[in-house]
Motif scaffolding. Structure first.
Motif, PDB file in Angstrom:
ATOM      1  N   ALA A 140      42.458  52.954   9.444  1.00 31.68           N
ATOM      2  CA  ALA A 140      43.837  52.057   9.854  1.00 31.68           C
ATOM      3  C   ALA A 140      44.276  52.663  10.985  1.00 31.68           C
ATOM      4  N   ARG A 141      44.223  53.885  11.395  1.00 23.24           N
ATOM      5  CA  ARG A 141      44.612  54.525  12.415  1.00 23.24           C
ATOM      6  C   ARG A 141      43.825  54.163  13.642  1.00 23.24           C
ATOM      7  N   GLU A 142      42.468  53.967  13.488  1.00 27.62           N
ATOM      8  CA  GLU A 142      41.539  53.735  14.484  1.00 27.62           C
ATOM      9  C   GLU A 142      41.872  52.178  14.841  1.00 27.62           C
TER      10      GLU A 142
ATOM     11  N   LEU B 230      49.111  52.507   2.470  1.00 32.19           N
ATOM     12  CA  LEU B 230      48.955  53.862   3.148  1.00 32.19           C
ATOM     13  C   LEU B 230      50.060  54.597   3.832  1.00 32.19           C
ATOM     14  N   THR B 231      51.042  54.132   4.316  1.00 33.60           N
ATOM     15  CA  THR B 231      52.074  54.668   4.606  1.00 33.60           C
ATOM     16  C   THR B 231      53.278  55.206   3.661  1.00 33.60           C
TER      17      THR B 231
ATOM     18  N   THR C 250      44.521  48.680  19.168  1.00 39.08           N
ATOM     19  CA  THR C 250      45.671  47.607  19.999  1.00 39.08           C
ATOM     20  C   THR C 250      46.208  48.087  21.485  1.00 39.08           C
ATOM     21  N   LEU C 251      46.175  49.502  21.731  1.00 35.83           N
ATOM     22  CA  LEU C 251      46.773  49.872  22.760  1.00 35.83           C
ATOM     23  C   LEU C 251      46.393  49.343  24.045  1.00 35.83           C
ATOM     24  N   PRO C 252      47.119  49.149  24.896  1.00 33.46           N
ATOM     25  CA  PRO C 252      46.821  48.390  26.095  1.00 33.46           C
ATOM     26  C   PRO C 252      45.776  49.451  27.100  1.00 33.46           C
TER      27      PRO C 252
ATOM     28  N   ILE D 120      50.634  51.062  11.615  1.00 36.47           N
ATOM     29  CA  ILE D 120      49.790  50.650  10.460  1.00 36.47           C
ATOM     30  C   ILE D 120      50.154  49.797   9.652  1.00 36.47           C
ATOM     31  N   THR D 121      49.574  48.662   9.389  1.00 31.21           N
ATOM     32  CA  THR D 121      50.106  47.454   8.821  1.00 31.21           C
ATOM     33  C   THR D 121      49.974  47.643   7.499  1.00 31.21           C
TER      34      THR D 121
END
Length: 423
Positions: free
Chosen positions: A269-271, A294-295, A276-278, A289-290
């Motif tokens: 999930a972190r990957e 997990l959160t 999504t980073l520009p 993290i959607t």
């Protein structure tokens, strides 16, 4: 040309062969001029004193030094105090570092780190005291060279062979070396007192005797260093760190308490969030993290943070090991370069200058300059040797599981403090 060769020894001897011929061409001095008569008499007496020695003023200075009452040199009380003996003596004052086996690993680690800190501090104090004493002796020699140059210049002015401006240059050098001598004495006293505190010396006589118990110089570095694989070295340093070992155990417990595969899901999930980073600028907000499952799992977040902290600590420790080992190699090369190459060359240069000076082929000032260069090279070699043993101590502390000191051990240039060439 033959006439010039015959005149050269007289020039080296700092005499004035042209004075009598010049004086005969001038108007005779009136006999009733007491100032000029006294000046001529002083010049004549000065040159008569110099003429008693084949090489002029420098031999006169050496004769005066040889005929001074000998200074009392205190005898060394027994064998020199080594670093290992200093550590043993200092440990007698730290009973808290001894005793029964600690009840738990935390206490054992704390005692071990305290022992390493104490031994490192004592060894560093010993190294500093030895270097300070050697630096004081070398500065004393530099100051004596400057004194000889100033005294020789004063006699040159008295004999009428020099201007006052040239004498002032020698006197400025003398004052500068005298100031450095005072600073060297201050540094030596401070280093000796720091070592005395570690050894538990209480009386002034014991501290004064310590100056005679220290060796004249630090041990010579080994001719070569082993070159094992750098990753093997880093792994050895990581394995010796008890704090890292305890952190590894705690992290393992936290990770082991999680359901299987949960930590891997969080990693994926972190990957995805990082993806999504520009790529063409900085992000406007933090990655998210959607998956809320997990959160919301606190144990999962704590285990992930502990795992990341462990990875950062091990990475830093490996980097410290590579840096410390690289600096040890660099300081070894510098110590060998200055001590086994530069210093012998400058010493040979001084000896060659002395031979040519004895043959009246080089001047007194060239000999003094060669001596200054040799003393400067000896000082640089001593400091480079001290820097090597400091880097060695930092490396040994890492291997024993202690903290990384990152001591600045840059050795000065061997050309520092060399004599000027304006004579």
């Amino acid at each position: 040309m033959n006439a010039m060769k015959r005149a050269w020894p007289a020039v080296v001897a700092l005499a004035v062969p042209w004075w009598p011929a010049w004086a005969q061409t001038q108007t005779p001095t009136p006999p009733d001029n007491p100032a000029l008569s006294e000046a001529r008499q002083q010049w004549r007496e000065a040159n008569e004193r110099v003429g008693e020695f084949p090489r002029g003023h420098i031999d006169l200075l050496k004769w005066e030094q040889r005929n001074l009452p000998p200074a009392a040199t205190p005898a060394r009380p027994g064998p020199a105090l080594t670093a290992d003996e200093a550590v043993r003596r200092a440990l007698r004052l730290r009973p808290e570092l001894f005793g029964a086996a600690p009840a738990n690993p935390v206490q054992a680690r704390e005692r071990h780190l305290a022992l390493l800190a104490h031994i490192t501090r004592v060894r560093q104090a010993w190294q500093d005291a030895v270097l300070a004493a050697q630096a004081l002796a070398l500065q004393q020699a530099r100051s004596e060279v400057a004194d000889s140059g100033a005294e020789l210049g004063r006699r040159m002015v008295q004999a009428g062979n020099w201007s006052q401006a040239r004498l002032l240059r020698e006197q400025v050098t003398q004052a500068r070396e005298g100031l450095a001598l005072v600073q060297a004495r201050q540094a030596e006293r401070g280093a000796r007192e720091r070592l005395a505190r570690e050894l538990g010396l209480t009386s002034a006589s014991e501290v004064a005797a310590l100056a005679q118990q220290l060796p004249a110089e630090l041990p010579e570095p080994p001719a070569t260093l082993d070159t094992p694989d750098i990753d093997t070295i880093a792994s050895r340093v990581v394995a010796a760190d008890a704090t890292l070992a305890q952190q590894r155990l705690d992290t393992g417990r936290q990770v082991g308490a999680l359901p299987g595969g949960l930590l891997e899901q969080l990693a994926r999930a972190r990957e995805g969030a990082v993806a999504t980073l520009p790529s063409d600028g900085l992000p406007a907000s933090a990655p998210v993290i959607t998956d809320t499952r997990l959160t919301r799992e606190h144990a999962l977040g704590e285990a992930a943070e502990a795992q990341a902290a462990l990875a950062r600590a091990e990475t830093e420790r490996r980097s410290q090991a590579r840096e410390a080992w690289g600096r040890l190699q660099d300081q070894h090369a510098l110590a060998r370069q200055t001590g086994t190459l530069m210093l012998p060359l400058v010493t040979a240069q001084e000896q060659e200058t002395l031979l040519r000076y004895n043959g009246m082929l080089q001047s007194t000032w060239e000999l003094l300059d060669a001596t200054r260069e040799r003393l400067a090279a000896a000082t640089a070699a001593a400091q480079a040797r001290h820097a090597y043993w400091t880097a060695w101590l930092d490396w040994q502390l890492l291997l024993a599981g202690g903290p990384y000191r990152a001591t600045a051990t840059d050795a000065p240039s061997a050309s520092a403090g060399t004599a000027s060439e304006d004579h």
